[in-house]
Every structure is written in structure tokens, then in C-alpha cells.
Design an enzyme around this catalytic site. Structure first.
Site, mmCIF file in Angstrom:
data_model
loop_
_atom_site.group_PDB
_atom_site.id
_atom_site.type_symbol
_atom_site.label_atom_id
_atom_site.label_comp_id
_atom_site.label_asym_id
_atom_site.label_seq_id
_atom_site.Cartn_x
_atom_site.Cartn_y
_atom_site.Cartn_z
ATOM 1 N N ALA A 1 0.871 -0.806 0.037
ATOM 2 C CA ALA A 1 0.060 0.156 0.005
ATOM 3 C C ALA A 1 0.901 0.820 -0.441
ATOM 4 C CB ALA A 1 -1.194 0.191 1.583
ATOM 5 N N ASN B 1 -5.844 3.479 10.794
ATOM 6 C CA ASN B 1 -5.249 2.561 11.213
ATOM 7 C C ASN B 1 -4.775 2.657 12.906
ATOM 8 O OD1 ASN B 1 -3.601 4.507 9.991
ATOM 9 N ND2 ASN B 1 -1.637 3.451 10.487
ATOM 10 N N CYS C 1 4.502 1.800 11.139
ATOM 11 C CA CYS C 1 5.595 2.631 10.304
ATOM 12 C C CYS C 1 6.560 3.797 10.791
ATOM 13 C CB CYS C 1 4.843 2.708 8.733
ATOM 14 S SG CYS C 1 4.614 0.985 8.097
HETATM 15 N N1 PMP Z 1 -1.886 2.322 4.635
HETATM 16 C C1 PMP Z 1 -2.258 2.556 6.372
HETATM 17 C C2 PMP Z 1 -3.904 3.078 6.345
HETATM 18 C C3 PMP Z 1 -2.182 1.011 7.056
HETATM 19 O O1 PMP Z 1 -2.100 1.170 7.823
HETATM 20 C C4 PMP Z 1 -0.199 0.347 6.131
HETATM 21 C C5 PMP Z 1 0.321 -0.677 6.850
HETATM 22 N N2 PMP Z 1 0.767 0.071 7.950
HETATM 23 C C6 PMP Z 1 -0.148 1.454 4.519
HETATM 24 C C7 PMP Z 1 -0.703 2.496 4.275
HETATM 25 C C8 PMP Z 1 1.313 0.728 4.398
HETATM 26 O O2 PMP Z 1 1.180 -0.308 3.792
HETATM 27 P P1 PMP Z 1 2.697 -1.530 3.994
HETATM 28 O O3 PMP Z 1 2.596 -1.620 4.407
HETATM 29 O O4 PMP Z 1 1.930 -2.572 2.276
HETATM 30 O O5 PMP Z 1 2.932 -0.685 2.508
#
Ligand code: PMP
Length: 374
Positions: A72, A152, A322
Site C-alpha cells: 500500500a 489504522n 511505520c
Molecule cells: N496505509 C495504512 C492505513 C496502513 O495501515 C499501512 C500499513 N501500516 C499502509 C498504508 C502501508 O502498507 P504497506 O505495509 O503494504 O506498505
């Protein structure tokens, strides 16, 4: 290892065994380049295109509207930067202050490096970005609106269908939605949405796998320049077996959605009842937050609390994973007026049990007793 308790399913999930088994089998047999023109290469290409069509079908969109990505974060960058790089006249973006860092920082970059003007919308007291606020913020030069579906950190759910209706009426403005936390959890309707980002590892799929849905007539500049792969939007040899198994991952998530939601809701309700009995606990998640996330504050610093949980084999997060190594306070919590550093996010899956919640509550009480400040 086996008696550890995993309550961090928003951060990532364990891959389904079926997904892993299929993936390893595929990779052994179909390691050929999907753009190679001999029979075996063509076979891989066909399987990948079948997977694309299946995903498109499940989401009620066209095959050429699904672009495979590494997850994502990449899909978010691809959508945001791709559209901004292509825009000559329009230089205004509307987003929310509590987007995931992959949206927030991509937009910040457009602001800092390409001179875009950005309107950052704040959530209401229920953690929701009101569609009216989007309407008020629209300008004649608004190129993009990017608002997430499910947050999230606190689990609030935005009415992206209503926002889509508003943006649709505003010609020349595109609506992008980060749907990473909603796929497989709640119903998704892409009817009036121009672009949406998804990730496999949040739904028991593989890491390094995801996709961007993009209406086929929207032109975006490639972030990875290269050959013909992914409609010339993302160069590089296709991660074909990963992309092929993504169709199975999405199907399993959608098939399990209803039964899984019922079980997780029960776990969450039970956990909320138990949390309500602890004086030192404040619930940060809004009342109508999604059923798999609870964000709480206590009188113990997040870091101390997480370490204490970790020592007992319980895995939880304090904010978005993250940003877990950054010292800055959570943008999300600040946006809803929580300005302590004592937050903990608990997120469930249908594999969790009531016994695990009991254990979590017991350890939580012990940690508050041991480390809590009056
Ligand atoms: N958007 C949201 C709302 C998420 O929770 C996350 C993952 N923490 C991401 C984007 C990023 O996803 P990915 O780990 O697949 O890059």
C-alpha cells in the site's frame, strides 16, 4: 513462541497456509519472466492476468484498473505523486491530517518540492473527516482529494462513499482512498472512487504485495520508469507469483469477512467491558470505530508499557508501526486531542481468543500497578 499473544494484527498478519503453499508451488514451477515470449513465459503471464481479472471482478472494476505494487505504501505514492507529476495547471490537494505516513509524506513532498498547496482536514470528536469539510475545501484548482477509509491507529471509519459523491461533482478533481485497513474488514464500494490502495500482508497475504486500483482513463506518471509492465506505469520484471497468489488472498479475505467480523466483534466487546473496569484506562478510539482496533491510554508511558508486555510475550503497538522508531508524538492522536505519550493500540484477528484477552487484561493491570504514575 507458541504461548505468545499477538494483538497487533493491524501492523501485519500471519500469512494463510494456503497462500504460502500455493506461492511456493507457483514459484518453483513458474519462475519464468512473465514478459518472455516462449510458452512457459506466456503461461506465467496468463496466470498473472487471470489473477488481475479475478481481483478486478471481486471489486467490481475492470482488469486494466488493477496495478500490482509492492504494497500500500507504493500504491499510495504511485497514486499521489503519479497524478501530481502529470498535472500542469491544478496545484491544490485536500487530505486529512491523520493519514498514514505513506500518504502524508508523499503529499508533504508534493508541497515542499513541487509547490502544491495542501489543505489538511481535521477529524471531528468521533475521529471522522466530515464530507462537508471536503466540500468546503474544494477549489477550482483542486487536483486531488486523498482521505483514508479506516484509520489504522484509532479505527475510525470515514464515509468515503459520500465524499466520493461530492468529489465526483467537481470536475477535474480526483478522489484517492487508502483502503489498506478496510479490505476484508468492511464492505468496499469503488463506484465513484478514482484510485484506491491495498496491501496483501494486512489480510494474511505476502509482504511486498499489494495493488492500486486506478480508473483506466486517469493518466499518472510512472514512479518506476521502465518497460511495458503494469501498463507502463511500473517498470521492472513482474513479481508474478506474488501477484498470482494475491487473488487467492483477496478471495479468502472476502469469503471470511462476515464470520470473522462476528468473532472479532465479540472479542472487542469483551475486551472493552474488561477495560472499562480499570480506572486508569481511557479509551481513545471513537465509539463507532472498526471492530478490530482499540486504542487506549493509561498512566504508563507507551514505551514502558510495550516493553512490559513484550517481556510477558504480548505483542501490541503504541502507534503506527511505520513510525515506531520515531520520537514524534502520533499525528493521529494529536488530531483527536489526545496529547499524552501513553497510548497503546490493540488489534484483533479471528484467531485470538477470550483467554488471550483475559491474559492481556491481567498483565495490563499488573503493568499499571507496577509502573503507573498517580
Ligand atoms: N496505509 C495504512 C492505513 C496502513 O495501515 C499501512 C500499513 N501500516 C499502509 C498504508 C502501508 O502498507 P504497506 O505495509 O503494504 O506498505
Amino acid at each position: 513462541m507458541s504461548n505468545k499473544i499477538y494483538l497487533d494484527h493491524v501492523s501485519t498478519t500471519k500469512p494463510h497456509k494456503e497462500v504460502l503453499d500455493t506461492y511456493t508451488k507457483l514459484l518453483e514451477k513458474y519462475y519464468y519472466n512473465s514478459d518472455a515470449l516462449y510458452d512457459d513465459g506466456v503461461a506465467v503471464y496468463r496466470l498473472q492476468e487471470e489473477a488481475r481479472a479475478k481481483i478486478a471482478n471481486m471489486l467490481n472494476v475492470r482488469s486494466d484498473e488493477i496495478i500490482f505494487t509492492s504494497g500500500a505504501s507504493e500504491a499510495n505514492s504511485m497514486a499521489i505523486k503519479g497524478i501530481c507529476l502529470n498535472s500542469k495547471e491544478r496545484k491544490h490537494i485536500i487530505t486529512s491530517i491523520y493519514e498514514h505516513s505513506s500518504v502524508y509524506n508523499a503529499i508533504r513532498q508534493m508541497e515542499d518540492k513541487l509547490g502544491f498547496e495542501v489543505t489538511y482536514l481535521y477529524p471531528d470528536d468521533q475521529g471522522v473527516i466530515k464530507p462537508e469539510k471536503v466540500k468546503e475545501a474544494l477549489r477550482s484548482d483542486t487536483l486531488l482529494v486523498s482521505i483514508m477509509h479506516v484509520n489504522n491507529e484509532i479505527g475510525s471509519i470515514n464515509d468515503v462513499e459520500s465524499i466520493a459523491e461530492i468529489v465526483k461533482k467537481h470536475s477535474g478533481t480526483y478522489f484517492h482512498v487508502d483502503m489498506t485497513q478496510s479490505l476484508g474488514k468492511i464492505a468496499i464500494n469503488l463506484d465513484n472512487i478514482d484510485m484506491a490502495s491495498f496491501s496483501a500482508h494486512k489480510i494474511h497475504g505476502l509482504k511486498g504485495s499489494g495493488f492500486l486500483y486506478k480508473r483506466n482513463y486517469i493518466e499518472i506518471a510512472p514512479l518506476i520508469s521502465g518497460g511495458q509492465q503494469e501498463f507502463k506505469i511500473r517498470g521492472g520484471t513482474s513479481n508474478a507469483c506474488t501477484n498470482i497468489v494475491l487473488a487467492k488472498t483477496v478471495r479468502m479475505a472476502l469469503d471470511e469477512m462476515v464470520s470473522s467480523a462476528k468473532k472479532i466483534k465479540e472479542l472487542k466487546d469483551y475486551c472493552l467491558e474488561e477495560l472499562a473496569k480499570i480506572d486508569e484506562v481511557t479509551i481513545n478510539s471513537p465509539k463507532n470505530a472498526i471492530y478490530n482496533i482499540i486504542n487506549i491510554s493509561t498512566n504508563v508511558k507507551s514505551e514502558v508499557m510495550m516493553n512490559a508486555f513484550n517481556l510477558k510475550g504480548i505483542m501490541v503497538s503504541s502507534k503506527s508501526t511505520c513510525g515506531s522508531r520515531e520520537n514524534e508524538p502520533s499525528r493521529v492522536l494529536l488530531s483527536i486531542g489526545v496529547d499524552d505519550n501513553n497510548a497503546i493500540r490493540i488489534s484483533f484477528d479471528n484467531t485470538n481468543t477470550i483467554q488471550e484477552i483475559d491474559e492481556f487484561i491481567k498483565i495490563l493491570k499488573g503493568n499499571i500497578k507496577k509502573y503507573g504514575r498517580d
